[in-house]
Design an enzyme around this catalytic site. Structure first.
Site, PDB file in Angstrom:
ATOM      1  N   GLY A  24      59.114  39.542  27.943  1.00  0.00           N
ATOM      2  CA  GLY A  24      60.468  38.992  27.869  1.00  0.00           C
ATOM      3  C   GLY A  24      60.531  37.829  26.889  1.00  0.00           C
ATOM      4  O   GLY A  24      59.537  37.468  26.245  1.00  0.00           O
ATOM      5  N   THR A  49      63.892  45.057  30.890  1.00  0.00           N
ATOM      6  CA  THR A  49      64.693  44.193  30.008  1.00  0.00           C
ATOM      7  C   THR A  49      63.825  43.536  28.932  1.00  0.00           C
ATOM      8  O   THR A  49      64.348  43.075  27.929  1.00  0.00           O
ATOM      9  CB  THR A  49      65.459  43.091  30.794  1.00  0.00           C
ATOM     10  OG1 THR A  49      64.521  42.347  31.561  1.00  0.00           O
ATOM     11  CG2 THR A  49      66.511  43.685  31.704  1.00  0.00           C
ATOM     12  N   GLY A  50      62.515  43.480  29.129  1.00  0.00           N
ATOM     13  CA  GLY A  50      61.607  42.967  28.100  1.00  0.00           C
ATOM     14  C   GLY A  50      61.384  44.021  27.023  1.00  0.00           C
ATOM     15  O   GLY A  50      61.804  45.172  27.174  1.00  0.00           O
ATOM     16  N   ASN A 116      54.491  39.122  47.133  1.00  0.00           N
ATOM     17  CA  ASN A 116      53.179  39.709  46.804  1.00  0.00           C
ATOM     18  C   ASN A 116      52.350  38.750  45.951  1.00  0.00           C
ATOM     19  O   ASN A 116      51.147  38.625  46.128  1.00  0.00           O
ATOM     20  CB  ASN A 116      53.361  41.039  46.059  1.00  0.00           C
ATOM     21  CG  ASN A 116      53.882  42.130  46.977  1.00  0.00           C
ATOM     22  OD1 ASN A 116      53.732  42.041  48.198  1.00  0.00           O
ATOM     23  ND2 ASN A 116      54.489  43.156  46.400  1.00  0.00           N
ATOM     24  N   ARG A 123      45.351  34.208  48.557  1.00  0.00           N
ATOM     25  CA  ARG A 123      44.044  34.883  48.712  1.00  0.00           C
ATOM     26  C   ARG A 123      43.019  34.365  47.709  1.00  0.00           C
ATOM     27  O   ARG A 123      41.844  34.258  48.013  1.00  0.00           O
ATOM     28  CB  ARG A 123      44.282  36.372  48.472  1.00  0.00           C
ATOM     29  CG  ARG A 123      43.498  37.278  49.362  1.00  0.00           C
ATOM     30  CD  ARG A 123      43.909  38.735  49.282  1.00  0.00           C
ATOM     31  NE  ARG A 123      44.109  39.310  47.981  1.00  0.00           N
ATOM     32  CZ  ARG A 123      45.267  39.791  47.546  1.00  0.00           C
ATOM     33  NH1 ARG A 123      46.344  39.728  48.311  1.00  0.00           N
ATOM     34  NH2 ARG A 123      45.363  40.337  46.354  1.00  0.00           N
ATOM     35  N   TYR A 162      71.449  37.679  41.679  1.00  0.00           N
ATOM     36  CA  TYR A 162      70.538  36.795  40.940  1.00  0.00           C
ATOM     37  C   TYR A 162      70.440  35.431  41.637  1.00  0.00           C
ATOM     38  O   TYR A 162      69.355  34.968  41.959  1.00  0.00           O
ATOM     39  CB  TYR A 162      71.046  36.637  39.513  1.00  0.00           C
ATOM     40  CG  TYR A 162      70.116  35.881  38.587  1.00  0.00           C
ATOM     41  CD1 TYR A 162      68.893  36.416  38.213  1.00  0.00           C
ATOM     42  CD2 TYR A 162      70.471  34.643  38.070  1.00  0.00           C
ATOM     43  CE1 TYR A 162      68.036  35.726  37.356  1.00  0.00           C
ATOM     44  CE2 TYR A 162      69.626  33.951  37.208  1.00  0.00           C
ATOM     45  CZ  TYR A 162      68.414  34.500  36.855  1.00  0.00           C
ATOM     46  OH  TYR A 162      67.568  33.813  35.999  1.00  0.00           O
ATOM     47  N   LYS A 166      67.090  34.108  43.585  1.00  0.00           N
ATOM     48  CA  LYS A 166      66.345  32.933  43.111  1.00  0.00           C
ATOM     49  C   LYS A 166      66.299  31.857  44.201  1.00  0.00           C
ATOM     50  O   LYS A 166      65.307  31.138  44.322  1.00  0.00           O
ATOM     51  CB  LYS A 166      66.964  32.385  41.833  1.00  0.00           C
ATOM     52  CG  LYS A 166      66.756  33.299  40.608  1.00  0.00           C
ATOM     53  CD  LYS A 166      65.302  33.400  40.192  1.00  0.00           C
ATOM     54  CE  LYS A 166      65.119  34.128  38.873  1.00  0.00           C
ATOM     55  NZ  LYS A 166      63.683  34.316  38.527  1.00  0.00           N
ATOM     56  N   TYR A 176      55.449  29.109  51.662  1.00  0.00           N
ATOM     57  CA  TYR A 176      54.017  29.359  51.429  1.00  0.00           C
ATOM     58  C   TYR A 176      53.286  28.052  51.140  1.00  0.00           C
ATOM     59  O   TYR A 176      52.115  27.903  51.480  1.00  0.00           O
ATOM     60  CB  TYR A 176      53.811  30.369  50.281  1.00  0.00           C
ATOM     61  CG  TYR A 176      53.867  31.794  50.760  1.00  0.00           C
ATOM     62  CD1 TYR A 176      55.084  32.415  50.998  1.00  0.00           C
ATOM     63  CD2 TYR A 176      52.700  32.518  51.002  1.00  0.00           C
ATOM     64  CE1 TYR A 176      55.144  33.722  51.451  1.00  0.00           C
ATOM     65  CE2 TYR A 176      52.751  33.833  51.454  1.00  0.00           C
ATOM     66  CZ  TYR A 176      53.972  34.427  51.680  1.00  0.00           C
ATOM     67  OH  TYR A 176      54.032  35.713  52.141  1.00  0.00           O
TER      68      TYR A 176
END
Ligand code: UDP
Length: 329
Positions: A24, A49-50, A116, A123, A162, A166, A176
């Protein structure tokens, strides 16, 4: 981007870096800067889109590896099983035209892929930087926008896929970090422009430049009194690099140029810079188009000693020159 503009104190140890959205606009400029620093970079992109054109010059760089993958699916094994020191998560449609065209992808890439990647960071102990946005402020009632402003967002409008995705990303990053001690960084990106922005993705700078260079009518939406604050890409990437290496700050940081301009003024400025004969026409204003946007960058100044250095006119001249060449004019 010229690394000579980085402060002497910026001296990261070369390591292994993952960049999502590497093909991108921002991802490709960031990848160039990371390679110049000496890192090994794995760039991943779905290419919805990239564009591979943005990274074609890296084909023979043996410190760059490209993975063509859709991160809305589980992470591919060469990413899930790798050990990165740093992860930059920039993958997402980012123009209003792009995210309305790819609504479900926009929601998934900023939620499922974000989760993810946060799990991967947890991890493996990687530091993870996530690209949030000034759209978190919606159509702001506070001006300029400070990081402490909670925003004024339509939760089900034409930008909601969007804006809300976000905002979810920010909540995920903080959860997290707070619960699992993941080393997160969050940037709120304001309108950024420069070479490699897709000419047809609908964003105002490439749209006006293409129209001006080809002497087509310049399409100002509404009366053009809405404002944006435009940051040249090199300044933006410098802010990313500094924020990633800034110790122990996890809340969002605005990186944008506070030099605010109306859309109508911008149209005239680009018309003049491109020596264009274009007329200026007006189209209806799209729903939920923010009326004004300008970052308060006091936090970035204090925390990162960062502020933009490239004036709008200088940045627009470089960008017009890039597109003039790209269009063969
Ligand atoms: N805009 C415009 N003409 C165009 C494209 C955009 O007048 O051809 C306006 C748009 O309505 C908005 C501003 O320019 O007010 C910035 O639009 P852009 O799509 O670049 O990004 P946004 O800041 O809205 O996310």
């Amino acid at each position: 981007m010229n690394l000579a503009n980085m402060p002497a104190s910026f001296n990261p140890k070369p390591g292994r870096v993952l960049v999502t959205g590497a093909a991108g606009f921002l991802g490709s400029h960031l990848t160039d800067a990371l390679l110049a620093i000496g890192h090994e970079v794995t760039g991943v992109d779905s290419l919805i889109t990239g564009s591979k054109d943005n990274i074609a010059h890296l084909a023979s760089n043996n410190r760059f590896k490209f993975v063509h993958a859709d991160l809305c699916q589980p992470l591919p094994s060469d990413i899930a099983n790798a050990k990165f020191d740093r992860i930059f998560h920039l993958a997402s449609p980012a123009s209003p035209v792009g995210y309305v065209k790819h609504q479900v992808v926009t929601l998934k890439i900023n939620s499922l892929a974000t989760m993810n990647l946060l799990e991967l960071a947890e991890r493996t102990g990687a530091r993870i930087f996530m690209a949030s946005t000034s759209e978190c402020y919606g159509d702001p009632l506070e001006h300029p926008q400070k990081e402490t402003y909670w925003g004024h967002v339509n939760p089900n409008g034409m930008r909601s896929m969007y804006d809300e995705a976000k905002r979810f990303m920010e909540a995920a990053a903080m959860a997290y970090h707070r619960e699992r001690n993941v080393d997160t960084r969050l940037v709120r990106i304001f309108n950024t422009y420069g070479p490699r922005l897709a000419l047809d993705d609908g964003r105002v700078v490439p749209a006006f430049i293409k129209q001006a260079l080809t002497h087509q009518p310049m399409t100002v939406q509404g009366d053009g009194s809405q404002t944006r604050s435009l940051c040249y890409v090199d300044d933006e990437i410098r802010g990313f690099l500094l924020l990633m290496e800034c110790p122990d700050y996890h809340l969002p940081v605005n990186i944008g140029n506070p030099d605010e301009v109306t859309v109508l003024h911008l149209a005239h400025e680009i018309r003049e810079l491109a020596n264009s004969r274009s007329i200026i026409t007006h189209l209806p204003l799209p729903p939920d188009d923010p009326k004004q946007r300008c970052p308060d960058i006091a936090l970035a100044k204090k925390l990162l000693d960062w502020q933009p250095t490239i004036a709008r006119r200088q940045g627009l001249e470089k960008t017009v020159a890039f597109y003039r060449q790209k269009l063969g004019l």
